[in-house]
Design an enzyme around this catalytic site. Structure first.
Site, PDB file in Angstrom:
ATOM      1  N   HIS A   1       1.038   4.272   4.485  1.00 34.09           N
ATOM      2  CA  HIS A   1       0.181   4.876   3.385  1.00 34.09           C
ATOM      3  C   HIS A   1       0.879   6.181   3.227  1.00 34.09           C
ATOM      4  O   HIS A   1       1.137   6.777   2.215  1.00 34.09           O
ATOM      5  CB  HIS A   1      -1.154   5.026   3.679  1.00 34.09           C
ATOM      6  CG  HIS A   1      -1.808   3.479   3.471  1.00 34.09           C
ATOM      7  ND1 HIS A   1      -3.356   3.414   3.660  1.00 34.09           N
ATOM      8  CD2 HIS A   1      -1.315   2.242   3.670  1.00 34.09           C
ATOM      9  CE1 HIS A   1      -3.747   2.166   3.469  1.00 34.09           C
ATOM     10  NE2 HIS A   1      -2.402   1.422   3.398  1.00 34.09           N
TER      11      HIS A   1
ATOM     12  N   SER B   1       0.709  -1.363  -0.029  1.00 40.29           N
ATOM     13  CA  SER B   1      -0.043   0.017  -0.108  1.00 40.29           C
ATOM     14  C   SER B   1       0.865   1.194  -0.184  1.00 40.29           C
ATOM     15  O   SER B   1       0.525   2.155  -0.578  1.00 40.29           O
ATOM     16  CB  SER B   1      -1.169   0.136   1.103  1.00 40.29           C
ATOM     17  OG  SER B   1      -1.827  -1.222   1.195  1.00 40.29           O
TER      18      SER B   1
END
Length: 293
Positions: free
Chosen positions: A244, A198
């Site tokens: 992230h 991610s």
């Protein structure tokens, strides 16, 4: 009585190979490279006679090999918009997807072994297992969870090929890997452990924004994509916001350095700035290791 031959090519005419030279009334044109070959085709650029072996098809007519070679020197090699060779097949995208899938299959076979050895963990990185900064970005939540890898691979499949064509394969690989590293460094500083691509995917989201902005495209759709995913990062439990956001910031920064590089010495500038980002990430981990140990 003296008679003249009926045809200029009769046996009474002296025989022998035709010689190159100025065209006279009776001269036979020969190839400038092969004087023993008769030809009536001329180069469109230099007007020299050329035989079939010396002909090269041009936009109009034919050219000799020397004119083609000289003309190719003035033709600028095609490049991707931000440098590098044009990409027809996004090899890096497919390779990254294959590595992620193979790593997940390893988790299917023996998840505890794979995660214990390769998961991103601040404690193990502080103990000297630096490879986890990269390997953790190729692992995902183990079975029976499938949504983690499916979402990341779907995102890579959708945006990866287009970004690779715009950035070029090497620059695209640099953005992906540095984004993955940036996400891991953020986890090292503010978290503890994580798995997943991610961070790299969010870095590609940032890269999409920079590329669209640089080329004058409408960036509102990209901003909505980034905004929704950032909100989901904080709303859905168990998501590593450090990975992230670290990947998003790093990918945006690296792509901006690539996209807005000066025209003069662009490749050298892009390489130097990518290495500088890598050095900063490494330096952060080195200097913060005592706090993480």
């Amino acid at each position: 009585m003296t008679t003249q031959p009926d045809h200029p090519n009769s046996s009474d005419r002296p025989q022998g190979p035709a010689q190159p030279g100025p065209y006279g009334a009776d001269a036979v044109p020969t190839c400038y490279r092969h004087p023993d070959r008769e030809t009536y085709v001329r180069c469109q650029r230099c007007d020299r006679s050329i035989c079939p072996d010396c002909m090269r098809v041009a936009s109009v007519g034919h050219q000799c090999v020397e004119c083609v070679r000289e003309g190719s020197k003035t033709i600028r090699a095609a490049e991707a918009p931000f440098g590098g060779r044009p990409v027809t097949t996004p090899v890096v995208t497919w390779t990254l997807m294959a590595i992620n899938v193979l790593a997940y299959l390893g988790e299917v076979v023996n998840a505890p072994l794979v995660l214990n050895r390769f998961q991103m963990s601040a404690d193990y990185v502080a103990a000297g297992e630096w490879w986890r900064l990269f390997t953790g970005a190729f692992l995902h939540a183990p079975p029976p969870s499938y949504w983690h890898i499916l979402f990341n691979m779907w995102a890579l499949f959708v945006i990866g090929p287009q970004l690779e064509r715009m950035l070029g394969s090497l620059r695209f690989a640099g953005v992906y890997l540095l984004s993955a590293l940036g996400g891991s460094v953020a986890v090292y500083l503010f978290g503890w452990a994580s798995v997943g691509a991610s961070g790299a995917i969010y870095g590609l989201f940032g890269a999409m924004f920079v590329v669209a902005r640089r080329l004058g495209y409408d960036v509102r759709g990209v901003l909505w994509l980034i905004g929704i995913n950032v909100v989901l990062t904080f709303v859905i439990p168990g998501i590593s916001w450090q990975g992230h956001l670290g990947g998003l910031v790093t990918g945006t920064l690296v792509t901006a350095l690539f996209a807005y590089a000066p025209g003069k010495n662009r490749k050298a500038f892009q390489l130097a700035t990518a290495l500088a980002v890598l050095a900063v990430c490494v330096a952060i981990v080195v200097f913060m290791t005592p706090l993480g140990g």
